[in-house]
Design an enzyme around this catalytic site. Structure first.
Site, PDB file in Angstrom:
ATOM      1  CG  PHE A 261      -2.008  -1.226   1.381  1.00  0.00           C
ATOM      2  CD1 PHE A 261      -2.601  -1.453   0.220  1.00  0.00           C
ATOM      3  CD2 PHE A 261      -1.928  -2.109   2.667  1.00  0.00           C
ATOM      4  CE1 PHE A 261      -3.379  -2.722   0.233  1.00  0.00           C
ATOM      5  CE2 PHE A 261      -2.663  -3.148   2.674  1.00  0.00           C
ATOM      6  CZ  PHE A 261      -3.422  -3.616   1.515  1.00  0.00           C
ATOM      7  CB  ILE A 487       3.318  -5.376  -3.923  1.00  0.00           C
ATOM      8  CG1 ILE A 487       2.362  -4.536  -4.988  1.00  0.00           C
ATOM      9  CG2 ILE A 487       4.866  -4.679  -4.249  1.00  0.00           C
ATOM     10  CD1 ILE A 487       2.210  -3.066  -4.296  1.00  0.00           C
ATOM     11  CB  THR A 489      -0.717  -5.586  -7.884  1.00  0.00           C
ATOM     12  OG1 THR A 489       1.012  -5.829  -8.238  1.00  0.00           O
ATOM     13  CG2 THR A 489      -0.704  -4.476  -7.151  1.00  0.00           C
ATOM     14  NE  ARG A 653      -6.629  -4.701 -25.111  1.00  0.00           N
ATOM     15  CZ  ARG A 653      -5.861  -5.543 -25.923  1.00  0.00           C
ATOM     16  NH1 ARG A 653      -4.825  -5.062 -26.295  1.00  0.00           N
ATOM     17  NH2 ARG A 653      -6.257  -6.695 -26.621  1.00  0.00           N
ATOM     18  CB  ILE A 654      -8.408  -4.668 -17.999  1.00  0.00           C
ATOM     19  CG1 ILE A 654      -9.125  -3.309 -17.767  1.00  0.00           C
ATOM     20  CG2 ILE A 654      -8.321  -5.447 -17.070  1.00  0.00           C
ATOM     21  CD1 ILE A 654      -8.441  -2.453 -16.630  1.00  0.00           C
ATOM     22  CG  ASN A 656      -5.611 -11.306 -14.996  1.00  0.00           C
ATOM     23  OD1 ASN A 656      -6.666 -11.670 -14.669  1.00  0.00           O
ATOM     24  ND2 ASN A 656      -4.861 -12.340 -14.916  1.00  0.00           N
ATOM     25  CD  GLN A 663      -4.335  -4.416  -7.219  1.00  0.00           C
ATOM     26  OE1 GLN A 663      -3.808  -3.223  -6.904  1.00  0.00           O
ATOM     27  NE2 GLN A 663      -3.988  -5.420  -6.545  1.00  0.00           N
ATOM     28  N   GLY A 729      -3.679   0.385  -9.541  1.00  0.00           N
ATOM     29  CA  GLY A 729      -3.769  -0.055  -7.988  1.00  0.00           C
ATOM     30  C   GLY A 729      -4.317   0.901  -7.237  1.00  0.00           C
ATOM     31  CD  GLU A 730      -1.016   4.202  -6.231  1.00  0.00           C
ATOM     32  OE1 GLU A 730      -0.839   5.018  -5.348  1.00  0.00           O
ATOM     33  OE2 GLU A 730      -0.289   4.232  -7.247  1.00  0.00           O
TER      34      GLU A 730
HETATM   35 MO1  MOS Z   1       1.713   3.552  -4.063  1.00  0.00          MO
HETATM   36  S1  MOS Z   1       1.272   4.632  -2.574  1.00  0.00           S
HETATM   37  O1  MOS Z   1       3.042   4.398  -5.053  1.00  0.00           O
HETATM   38  O2  MOS Z   1       2.224   1.858  -3.374  1.00  0.00           O
END
Ligand code: MOS
Length: 768
Positions: A261, A487, A489, A653-654, A656, A663, A729-730
Site C-alpha cells: 500500500f 506486491i 497486484t 486496457r485491462i 487481466n 485490485q 492499483g490506486e
Molecule cells: Mo503506491 S502509494 O505508490 O504504493
C-alpha cells in the site's frame, strides 16, 4: 508518494532509449484481458511462497529493537549491561557502537533522510534507539526489555488540529502555491452560490498482511538482503549508499510480498540495522517488525486539513475553485501529501488556486499510502461538490457531467484518454441511480434508511524506464525476468500473459522471475505505473528473442529454413513458419533451437519513460472513475454499514480481468476503512500511537465488505504503451470515502467533514 513526485522519481533515471515499441494498441487477443488466476497463486496458497522473514539460514541471529518512550528529546544514557548478560545475547547496537551508516544523495529515495542511530536526538515515540541481537527471537525480546534508556525529554506536539500559524510563504513548511490560474478571490467573492468548508482526514496506518522484515546475510564481501520491498532496485541503490558500499555489493531480494500500500516503496531503518548487525556478527540475521512497530517505524498517511472554496452560478458552472490544504509531517523530513493532485483538472473552471503547507508533529515520517494526495484530496473536493449539488438542488451526477472537460485546463493539453462521463453514466445505470429520491431519509428498506452517494475518482498515469530479459528455451518453455516485484497486484501473471500473447507459448510454460536487484533493472511498484512501465520492455525483449530464433532458423544446417531469409519468417502459436502461411506449416521454436544446439535464445529489452516520449509530450495522462455507494442506516439501534458499491474504472486496457477486479474490490474495502473506521490516535501524554494494534485500530473485515460490482471501461489509452494499459492499483480507493459520506448525508442529513464517520456523529444529529 504524491503522483507528481513519483513521476519525478521514475524520470530521474530516464536517460534510457526511445519510446515504447508497438505504439498501436494490439488487436484482440484471447489471453490479453482474460480473467486468468494468478500464476503465483498455488505457491501462495500452499505456503511454499517464501516471504522475507521466511528465509532461514544456519546460525541465524535475531534482532529486536528498543524503542523510544518519549516523543522529543535526547538520549542521555543507554545502559545495556543487564541485557548483555542475559542468555543468548550477542550484542546491543546503538548510536555509540554501530558501524558508520550514511545518508543517501545519489538518486534513489529513502523513507527517512537520516540513517538509524545517527545521533542521540529523538523525534518521535517509538524511534529505534538500540537493537538487541540474540541467538533466538525470544532471547532478543527479553533482553530488549532489559535495556535501560535515560532521556532528556523536551516538549512535543502530536496535536490533531493543524490550525497552527504557518511559517511565511517561501519558508520551509510555509504556504506554497501548487497551481494557479485566473482570479479566485474576486470571482469567489462575487459568486452567487458558495461552498466554503474545511475537510479533515486522519492519520492512517498501512496494515499489509505481511509486516516489514529484513533477513540480512553478509558473506565477507557482499550483503544479501531479503526484504518486503515495493522496489528492489531502489532499495539496493539506497542501502548501498547507507552502508557505504558499491551497488554490486548489495543484493535485494523480494520474491513474494504480502502487499504494501505504499508503505514498502522505500527502505525503513530496520534494513540498515539488520545489515550492520549481520556484518558485525558475521551471521545471518532476522529483524522483523511486529504489528505495533508498523504504527511508528514504517510510515503512515499524514493527517490533512483542507479548506475548499467553490464559487458557482445557479446553473452549476464553476466560477472559482480554491483548495488550501495542510498536512502534518515529521521533524526529520518534509513530506507533502499532495491533496491538490486532481483538483486542477477534474472539472472545468477558469479560476483556480491550490495551496499547500506543512505542519510539524512529533510523529514518524509519513510516507505514500495508496493514492497519496489524490485520495484525501478527493475526499475534500468531492464532498464539496456534493454540498454544492445540494445547494443548487441539482443531481450530483448531472452537476459533474456538465463540468466534464476533455482538456487538462492546468497543462492546457488534451487528455490521452478521458472517459469520466461514461464512468458516471454506466455507473448510474448499473447502480439504479434513476430510482434515487434526493430528499434526506426518503429511501427505505424495511426499518432501514438507505443513503445513495456518488463521487468521482482520478489518479495519474505514468510510465518509467524499464529493462527485461526473455529467454525462449529448447525445452519449449520461456523465461521472462526483470528487477521489479509483485506486491500482490498480479505482476507475475500479466508478464506471463504478454509473453504468451507475443509468442503463442502457453501460460503454464512461462516462468516469470522477479524480485531480485541483480536482474535487469525494472520499475518500483508504485504510483500504479508498474504494469504500464514494464510491459513495453517485455515486448521489446520478446521481439529480440524471437529475432534470434528466426535468424538461427536460417543459419543452422539442420533447420528446415536453412538458407532462407529471416525476414520471410515469423513465429505464431509457438511455431516458426513462413510469413503468410499457417503456423501448422512450420515447426515448434524449440526444434529450431535444438537443431542449432542452443539452450535458449536470449533477448534483452528496454523501454523509456513517458517524459522522453515525443508522442506523449502533448497529452495529459490520467485514469478516471466513478464510485457509487449505498449505506444502510438503522436509526433504531444506530448502526451504519456500506451495503453496496458500484465502481466504474477508466484505467485503459485491462490485461487481466481477475487481478484487476481484485485490485479495485480490495481498494473499495480499504475505502470503507477510510470512510468508517481507520484513524491512528497519538496519546497526548507521551506521543505513543495508542491504538497500535488490531483490537483498537479498526480495519474492515469481510463482515464489513459490501456487495461490490467492479466494471472496467477497458478502453486502450493510445499514448501509454503498446497495449494501451494505464494502471489500476490506486484509483479504486479514490472517491470511495466521499461517496460514503454523501450517502450518509442522504440517509441521515448529517454532513461528516472529518473522517472517519463515527456513530456518535449520527446519533446526536441525524434528522432521519
Ligand atoms: Mo503506491 S502509494 O505508490 O504504493
Amino acid at each position: 508518494m504524491m503522483f507528481s513526485e513519483f513521476l519525478e522519481f521514475i524520470k530521474s533515471n530516464e536517460g534510457a532509449p526511445p519510446s515504447a515499441p508497438d505504439m498501436n494498441p494490439n488487436p484482440s487477443s484471447e489471453i490479453i484481458g482474460a480473467a486468468l488466476p494468478r500464476i503465483d497463486g498455488p505457491q501462495k496458497t500452499t505456503g511454499t511462497a517464501r516471504y522475507a522473514s521466511d528465509y532461514n539460514f544456519p546460525n541465524m541471529a535475531y534482532a529486536v529493537p528498543v524503542r523510544a518512550t518519549i516523543a522529543s528529546g535526547k538520549i542521555r544514557r543507554i545502559d545495556s549491561s543487564a541485557a548483555e548478560k542475559m542468555p543468548g545475547v550477542l550484542v546491543v547496537l546503538h548510536h555509540g557502537n554501530i558501524m558508520p551508516l550514511y545518508r543517501n544523495a545519489s538518486g534513489g529515495r529513502n523513507s527517512e533522510s537520516r540513517p538509524p542511530f545517527e545521533d542521540e536526538t529523538i523525534y518521535y515515540w517509538g524511534q529505534y534507539v538500540a537493537a538487541v541481537v540474540a541467538e533466538t527471537f525470544e532471547q532478543a525480546q527479553a533482553a530488549a526489555a532489559a535495556v535501560r534508556v535515560e532521556y532528556d525529554a523536551d516538549k512535543f506536539n502530536v496535536a490533531k488540529s493543524l490550525d497552527d500559524s504557518l511559517p511565511e510563504e517561501g519558508q520551509p513548511g510555509g504556504p506554497r502555491v501548487m497551481s494557479h490560474r485566473g482570479d479566485t478571490e474576486g470571482t469567489f467573492a462575487s459568486a452567487p452560490v458558495k461552498v466554503d468548508e474545511t475537510y479533515v482526514t486522519p492519520v492512517e496506518t498501512h496494515n499489509p498482511m505481511e509486516m516489514h522484515a529484513t533477513v540480512a546475510v553478509w558473506d565477507g564481501r557482499k550483503y544479501t538482503l531479503y526484504e518486503s520491498s515495493q522496489g528492489v532496485m531502489n532499495h539496493q541503490n539506497v542501502l548501498a549508499q547507507v552502508l557505504g558500499e558499491p551497488k554490486e555489493n548489495v543484493e535485494v531480494i523480494s520474491r513474494y510480498i504480502g502487499s504494501g500500500f505504499g508503505g514498502k516503496l522505500f527502505p525503513w531503518p530496520q534494513s540498515a540495522i539488520a545489515a550492520a548487525a549481520a556484518r558485525k556478527l558475521n551471521r545471518p540475521l532476522n529483524f522483523t517488525l511486529n504489528r505495533k512497530m508498523m504504527f511508528s517505524n514504517s510510515g503512515h498517511r499524514p493527517r490533512t486539513q483542507q479548506r475548499i472554496r467553490i464559487g458557482a452560478t445557479p446553473d452549476g458552472k464553476l466560477v472559482s475553485l480554491q483548495q488550501d490544504y495542510r498536512n502534518h509531517t515529521s521533524y526529520g523530513d518534509d513530506f507533502r501529501e499532495n491533496c491538490g493532485e486532481a483538483t486542477p483538472f477534474l472539472y472545468s473552471t477558469a479560476n483556480l488556486k491550490v495551496t499547500s503547507a506543512l505542519v510539524r508533529r512529533n510523529v514518524g515520517t509519513p510516507t505514500p499510502m495508496r493514492g497519496p494526495g489524490a485520495v484525501p484530496g478527493l475526499f475534500a473536493l468531492e464532498s464539496a461538490m456534493d454540498e454544492l449539488a445540494i445547494k443548487l438542488k441539482k443531481d450530483p451526477i448531472e452537476l459533474r457531467l456538465a463540468l466534464d472537460t476533455l482538456t487538462d485546463e492546468e497543462k492546457n493539453k488534451p487528455f490521452s484518454s478521458r472517459h469520466l462521463k461514461e464512468c458516471l453514466q454506466i455507473g448510474a445505470e448499473k447502480f439504479g441511480w434513476s430510482r434515487r429520491t434526493p430528499e434526506v431519509g426518503s429511501m427505505r428498506k424495511g426499518d432501514l434508511i438507505l443513503g445513495w452517494g456518488v463521487a468521482c475518482a482520478s489518479w495519474g498515469a505514468g510510465r518509467g524506464v524499464s529493462e527485461a530479459a526473455v529467454s525462449l528455451c529448447s525445452d519449449g518453455t520461456a523465461r521472462v525476468s526483470s528487477g521489479t516485484q509483485d506486491i500482490g497486484t498480479g505482476t507475475y501473471t500479466v508478464m506471463a500473459q504478454v509473453v504468451s500473447d507475443k509468442t503463442g507459448i502457453p501460460i503454464e510454460k512461462i516462468n516469470v522471475v522477479l524480485g531480485d536487484s541483480s536482474l535487469p533493472p525494472g520499475p518500483t511498484s508504485g504510483g500504479s505505473t508498474a504494469t504500464a512501465t514494464i510491459l513495453p520492455s517485455v515486448i521489446d525483449a520478446v521481439n529480440a528473442s524471437i529475432r534470434i530464433v528466426l535468424n538461427v532458423g536460417t543459419t543452422a544446417k539442420a533447420s528446415p529454413f536453412a538458407g532462407k531469409d529471416a525476414d520471410s519468417l515469423t513465429m505464431t502459436a509457438g511455431r516458426v513458419h513462413a510469413k503468410g502461411q499457417s503456423p501448422q506449416s512450420g515447426v515448434p521454436f524449440q526444434e529450431i533451437l535444438r537443431a542449432a544446439n542452443l539452450a535458449s535464445a536470449n533477448g534483452e529489452g528496454k523501454s523509456g519513460g513517458l517524459g522522453a516520449d515525443p508522442k506523449a509530450r502533448n497529452y495529459s495522462t490520467h485514469s478516471f472513475g466513478a464510485q457509487f455507494v449505498e449505506v444502510e442506516w438503522d436509526p433504531g439501534i444506530a448502526t451504519l454499514r456500506v451495503s453496496r458499491v458500484v465502481s466504474v474504472i477508466d484505467g485503459g486496457r485491462i490485461i487481466n480481468k481477475r487481478t484487476a477486479t481484485n485490485q479495485i474490490a480490495g481498494a473499495v474495502v480499504m475505502g470503507i476503512g477510510m470512510g468508517l473506521f481507520e484513524e491512528t490516535i497519538y496519546d497526548p501524554r507521551n506521543g505513543h500511537p495508542i491504538n497500535d494494534n488490531f483490537a483498537d485500530y479498526i480495519v474492515p473485515t469481510i463482515a464489513d465488505a459490501p456487495d461490490i460490482d467492479v466494471h472496467f471501461l477497458d478502453i486502450p489509452d493510445p499514448i501509454m504503451n503498446g497495449y494501451g494499459v494505464r494502471g489500476i492499483g490506486e484509483i479504486g480507493l479514490a472517491g470511495v470515502a466521499p461517496a460514503i459520506t454523501a450517502a450518509v448525508y442522504h440517509a441521515t442529513g448529517v454532513r461528516v467533514r472529518e473522517l472517519p464517520v463515527r456513530i456518535e456523529d449520527l446519533l446526536s444529529r441525524s434528522t432521519a
